[in-house]
Design a protein around this motif. Structure first.
Motif, PDB file in Angstrom:
ATOM      1  N   THR A 137       7.396  17.282  -2.894  1.00  0.00           N
ATOM      2  CA  THR A 137       8.168  16.732  -4.016  1.00  0.00           C
ATOM      3  C   THR A 137       8.642  15.310  -3.684  1.00  0.00           C
ATOM      4  O   THR A 137       9.426  14.728  -4.430  1.00  0.00           O
ATOM      5  CB  THR A 137       9.385  17.631  -4.332  1.00  0.00           C
ATOM      6  N   GLU A 138       8.154  14.789  -2.570  1.00  0.00           N
ATOM      7  CA  GLU A 138       8.498  13.405  -2.206  1.00  0.00           C
ATOM      8  C   GLU A 138       7.416  12.483  -2.757  1.00  0.00           C
ATOM      9  O   GLU A 138       6.226  12.813  -2.713  1.00  0.00           O
ATOM     10  CB  GLU A 138       8.585  13.276  -0.684  1.00  0.00           C
ATOM     11  N   THR A 139       7.855  11.348  -3.280  1.00  0.00           N
ATOM     12  CA  THR A 139       6.875  10.430  -3.865  1.00  0.00           C
ATOM     13  C   THR A 139       7.408   9.002  -3.833  1.00  0.00           C
ATOM     14  O   THR A 139       8.552   8.765  -3.441  1.00  0.00           O
ATOM     15  CB  THR A 139       6.528  10.856  -5.319  1.00  0.00           C
ATOM     16  N   VAL A 140       6.563   8.070  -4.235  1.00  0.00           N
ATOM     17  CA  VAL A 140       6.994   6.680  -4.413  1.00  0.00           C
ATOM     18  C   VAL A 140       6.719   6.302  -5.866  1.00  0.00           C
ATOM     19  O   VAL A 140       5.584   6.376  -6.329  1.00  0.00           O
ATOM     20  CB  VAL A 140       6.239   5.727  -3.460  1.00  0.00           C
ATOM     21  N   HIS A 141       7.795   5.956  -6.567  1.00  0.00           N
ATOM     22  CA  HIS A 141       7.687   5.641  -7.992  1.00  0.00           C
ATOM     23  C   HIS A 141       7.914   4.141  -8.182  1.00  0.00           C
ATOM     24  O   HIS A 141       8.807   3.568  -7.564  1.00  0.00           O
ATOM     25  CB  HIS A 141       8.753   6.438  -8.753  1.00  0.00           C
ATOM     26  N   THR A 142       7.125   3.520  -9.036  1.00  0.00           N
ATOM     27  CA  THR A 142       7.290   2.082  -9.298  1.00  0.00           C
ATOM     28  C   THR A 142       7.931   1.876 -10.661  1.00  0.00           C
ATOM     29  O   THR A 142       7.524   2.483 -11.648  1.00  0.00           O
ATOM     30  CB  THR A 142       5.920   1.371  -9.259  1.00  0.00           C
ATOM     31  N   GLU A 143       8.984   1.047 -10.684  1.00  0.00           N
ATOM     32  CA  GLU A 143       9.688   0.764 -11.948  1.00  0.00           C
ATOM     33  C   GLU A 143       9.960  -0.736 -12.005  1.00  0.00           C
ATOM     34  O   GLU A 143      10.640  -1.266 -11.131  1.00  0.00           O
ATOM     35  CB  GLU A 143      10.987   1.578 -11.963  1.00  0.00           C
ATOM     36  N   TYR A 144       9.436  -1.396 -13.012  1.00  0.00           N
ATOM     37  CA  TYR A 144       9.630  -2.838 -13.194  1.00  0.00           C
ATOM     38  C   TYR A 144       9.439  -3.601 -11.870  1.00  0.00           C
ATOM     39  O   TYR A 144      10.273  -4.420 -11.495  1.00  0.00           O
ATOM     40  CB  TYR A 144      11.003  -3.129 -13.787  1.00  0.00           C
ATOM     41  N   GLY A 145       8.376  -3.278 -11.157  1.00  0.00           N
ATOM     42  CA  GLY A 145       8.021  -4.040  -9.962  1.00  0.00           C
ATOM     43  C   GLY A 145       8.753  -3.634  -8.703  1.00  0.00           C
ATOM     44  O   GLY A 145       8.489  -4.184  -7.632  1.00  0.00           O
ATOM     45  N   CYS A 146       9.678  -2.698  -8.768  1.00  0.00           N
ATOM     46  CA  CYS A 146      10.347  -2.189  -7.550  1.00  0.00           C
ATOM     47  C   CYS A 146       9.797  -0.794  -7.224  1.00  0.00           C
ATOM     48  O   CYS A 146       9.536   0.000  -8.127  1.00  0.00           O
ATOM     49  CB  CYS A 146      11.856  -2.075  -7.752  1.00  0.00           C
ATOM     50  N   GLU A 147       9.674  -0.535  -5.919  1.00  0.00           N
ATOM     51  CA  GLU A 147       9.191   0.787  -5.494  1.00  0.00           C
ATOM     52  C   GLU A 147      10.358   1.637  -5.024  1.00  0.00           C
ATOM     53  O   GLU A 147      11.211   1.163  -4.267  1.00  0.00           O
ATOM     54  CB  GLU A 147       8.202   0.625  -4.342  1.00  0.00           C
ATOM     55  N   PHE A 148      10.369   2.892  -5.460  1.00  0.00           N
ATOM     56  CA  PHE A 148      11.439   3.812  -5.070  1.00  0.00           C
ATOM     57  C   PHE A 148      10.846   5.060  -4.427  1.00  0.00           C
ATOM     58  O   PHE A 148      10.106   5.799  -5.075  1.00  0.00           O
ATOM     59  CB  PHE A 148      12.300   4.193  -6.281  1.00  0.00           C
ATOM     60  N   GLU A 149      11.204   5.233  -3.156  1.00  0.00           N
ATOM     61  CA  GLU A 149      10.800   6.432  -2.451  1.00  0.00           C
ATOM     62  C   GLU A 149      11.895   7.471  -2.703  1.00  0.00           C
ATOM     63  O   GLU A 149      13.086   7.142  -2.651  1.00  0.00           O
ATOM     64  CB  GLU A 149      10.751   6.079  -0.963  1.00  0.00           C
ATOM     65  N   LEU A 150      11.521   8.695  -2.980  1.00  0.00           N
ATOM     66  CA  LEU A 150      12.549   9.710  -3.270  1.00  0.00           C
ATOM     67  C   LEU A 150      11.936  11.101  -3.175  1.00  0.00           C
ATOM     68  O   LEU A 150      10.724  11.273  -3.276  1.00  0.00           O
ATOM     69  CB  LEU A 150      13.113   9.497  -4.683  1.00  0.00           C
ATOM     70  N   ASP A 151      12.815  12.066  -2.979  1.00  0.00           N
ATOM     71  CA  ASP A 151      12.406  13.463  -3.024  1.00  0.00           C
ATOM     72  C   ASP A 151      13.105  14.102  -4.222  1.00  0.00           C
ATOM     73  O   ASP A 151      14.335  14.254  -4.220  1.00  0.00           O
ATOM     74  CB  ASP A 151      12.798  14.174  -1.719  1.00  0.00           C
ATOM     75  N   LEU A 152      12.304  14.445  -5.200  1.00  0.00           N
ATOM     76  CA  LEU A 152      12.836  15.024  -6.450  1.00  0.00           C
ATOM     77  C   LEU A 152      13.732  16.226  -6.217  1.00  0.00           C
ATOM     78  O   LEU A 152      14.653  16.472  -6.988  1.00  0.00           O
ATOM     79  CB  LEU A 152      11.650  15.552  -7.250  1.00  0.00           C
ATOM     80  N   ALA A 153      13.447  16.971  -5.170  1.00  0.00           N
ATOM     81  CA  ALA A 153      14.215  18.191  -4.913  1.00  0.00           C
ATOM     82  C   ALA A 153      15.568  17.880  -4.270  1.00  0.00           C
ATOM     83  O   ALA A 153      16.441  18.738  -4.221  1.00  0.00           O
ATOM     84  CB  ALA A 153      13.409  19.123  -4.009  1.00  0.00           C
TER      85      ALA A 153
END
Ligand code: SAM
Length: 327
Positions: A137-153
């Motif tokens: 459930t860990e991923t890297v999401h890109t939003e408006y040119g910024c990358e966010f690493e996170l674990d949804l859980a």
């Protein structure tokens, strides 16, 4: 495999393709191919090709058409993407498994498919997930040119707030002091720092703060982001009168933290106050709570009120942008 094709000089290609398409003669399974100045347009029925056009067998390659989950399922599923995690909201576990299998088989870039297994809950605003396909459930999401690493859980994150966060970030001025009281993994804090702000970001969820620090590094703004784990009522004590901008993204209970926000506010400070309210009275409760906390020490000017998204039947997630100017 050779298939019957209409051969035309390249410059006549588009007009001929249209003419053949009007007669429903173009075959989609094979690619239109250029060779030696001619175009080869695969056709379904050589006999039906209009007079004057040459038909010959040509080795046209099969067309690689993207396969969507809808094509595999026969219906259009609803899902959201967060990095390479696909998020479902299905009550029926069997249907969730069916959609997950189609997503994994399709051309959608997905490593994991999860289904919502609870509402958002608790102080840390996380939810339970059923992992229906894949593992992490860990991923890297890109939003408006910024990358966010996170674990949804482990942390809160909603890709649906992207436009709203961007709206706030666009107001940031170089060198301003921005305090994010409920920062999560940094989807406000990191882009605000990228826009030139000096940012202090706090969250009671230690895992979120660990990701926030990593995200500040990942986006090359760690020198402008101070991330502090803890209850903002305590972490804010070192920053009294400091903030030019405050983000309060804790709908439902943000009003309980307005005293802290007012203590953080400098002489001229904008507060972005998020709220959930009934559609009959969207903004008055938030505005009244801000006035009660800030007046008479500050003059309060509401600069903007808007609906962010729907939340539940007749309930909306709204934001009030209020400027506090010390009297
Ligand atoms: N701003 C982030 C975003 O847009 O993704 C996160 C918003 S989430 C709705 C609210 C966050 O507030 C959660 O990460 C939760 O852990 C944090 N939180 C709740 N109570 C808190 C408190 N007393 N002090 C600091 N953070 C708190």
């Amino acid at each position: 495999m050779p298939v019957p094709c209409v051969r035309v000089p390249t410059e006549d290609g588009e007009a001929t393709r249209r003419r053949l398409a009007d007669d429903d003669l173009v075959v989609d399974e094979y690619a239109i191919t250029a060779s030696d100045g001619d175009l080869y347009i695969p056709v379904s029925d050589p006999e039906a090709v209009p007079e004057g056009l040459d038909v010959e067998d040509f080795d046209a390659p099969e067309r690689e058409t993207p396969t969507t989950p809808a094509e595999l399922l026969g219906f259009e599923p609803t899902y959201e993407r967060l990095g390479d995690v696909v998020i479902l909201d299905e009550d029926d576990p069997e249907r969730a498994r069916e959609i997950a299998a189609a997503v994994m088989e399709s051309d959608v870039r997905a490593e994991t498919v999860v289904n919502r297994a609870s509402k958002i809950k608790g102080t840390e605003r996380t939810r339970d997930w059923d992992v229906v396909a894949g593992e992490s459930t860990e991923t890297v999401h890109t939003e408006y040119g910024c990358e966010f690493e996170l674990d949804l859980a482990e942390v809160y994150f909603s890709p649906r707030l992207a436009t709203e966060r961007h709206r706030v970030v666009e107001q940031v001025e170089d060198g301003e002091h921005a305090f994010d009281m409920f920062a999560g993994v940094g989807p406000y804090a990191v882009p605000m720092a990228k826009a030139g702000a000096e940012v202090v970001a706090t969250d009671i969820n230690e895992t979120a703060i660990e990701y926030l620090r990593r995200n500040a590094e990942r986006n090359d703004v760690s020198e402008r982001v101070t991330a502090i784990a803890g209850d903002v009522r305590e972490t804010a004590e070192d920053y009294e009168d400091w903030a030019d901008r405050i983000v309060m993204n804790l709908p439902h209970t943000a009003d309980e933290f307005l005293d802290t926000a007012v203590a953080l506010a400098g002489d001229d400070c904008v507060i972005h106050f998020y709220d959930i309210q009934h559609e009959d009275d969207l903004y008055d409760p938030g505005e009244a709570a801000i006035r009660e906390a800030a007046e008479p020490e500050y003059e309060v000017t509401v600069e903007n009120e808007r609906t962010v998204r729907s939340y539940a039947p007749h309930e909306l997630n709204v934001v009030v942008d209020a400027r506090l100017t010390r009297r």
